[in-house]
Design an enzyme around this catalytic site. Sequence first.
Site, PDB file in Angstrom:
ATOM      1  N   ARG A  58     -68.052 -45.910 -28.657  1.00  0.00           N
ATOM      2  CA  ARG A  58     -68.720 -45.718 -29.944  1.00  0.00           C
ATOM      3  C   ARG A  58     -69.625 -46.892 -30.320  1.00  0.00           C
ATOM      4  O   ARG A  58     -70.509 -46.738 -31.162  1.00  0.00           O
ATOM      5  CB  ARG A  58     -67.689 -45.387 -31.024  1.00  0.00           C
ATOM      6  N   GLU A  95     -51.020 -54.319 -27.790  1.00  0.00           N
ATOM      7  CA  GLU A  95     -49.645 -54.331 -28.302  1.00  0.00           C
ATOM      8  C   GLU A  95     -48.647 -54.117 -27.167  1.00  0.00           C
ATOM      9  O   GLU A  95     -47.613 -54.761 -27.102  1.00  0.00           O
ATOM     10  CB  GLU A  95     -49.493 -53.242 -29.367  1.00  0.00           C
TER      11      GLU A  95
END
Length: 171
Positions: A58, A95
């Site tokens: 994007r 993460e």
Amino acid sequence: MDFKSKIRSILDFPKKGINFRDITTVLKDKEAFHECIKQMADHLRDKNIDIIVGPEARGFLIGAPLAYELGVGFVPVRKPGKLPSEIVSFEYELEYGTDKLEMHKDAIEKGQRVAIIDDLLATGGTALSTCKMVEQLGGEVASVGFFIELEDINGRKILEDYDVFSIVKFS
């Protein structure tokens, strides 16, 4: 313009607990898309930008038209294995695990003033990785910009050494 009313929010995508901010509704609206690019360009006009760098995918959608508006070039940052020439890469922590980004080694010239542009600031990992590659090639990160910023995730913190801006903020 009230961009928040034009951004579609999709609960539990791509996984439970995530509120995905979908910019395709802005991209298809010619006035909203034009205003998004205009506001980002207005922020960068006085920064003497030489080139825009946009991370996959994007960042391409916002960065390329922004580069066109400013009359500068555009450099794509890709996921591994997508670029055909010699590359630099940067691996960063997620993460749960790691990810990696790549850029052509000849994409940035020493001393060029670079704006890194993406659609959304969350953790800041993608943007920071892109900053590090630009600096590795001798470029100067003049600004890091986002259409949307998720303030509660605090991605701005790891980008505190850079000029960071966003157009729309969600708390």
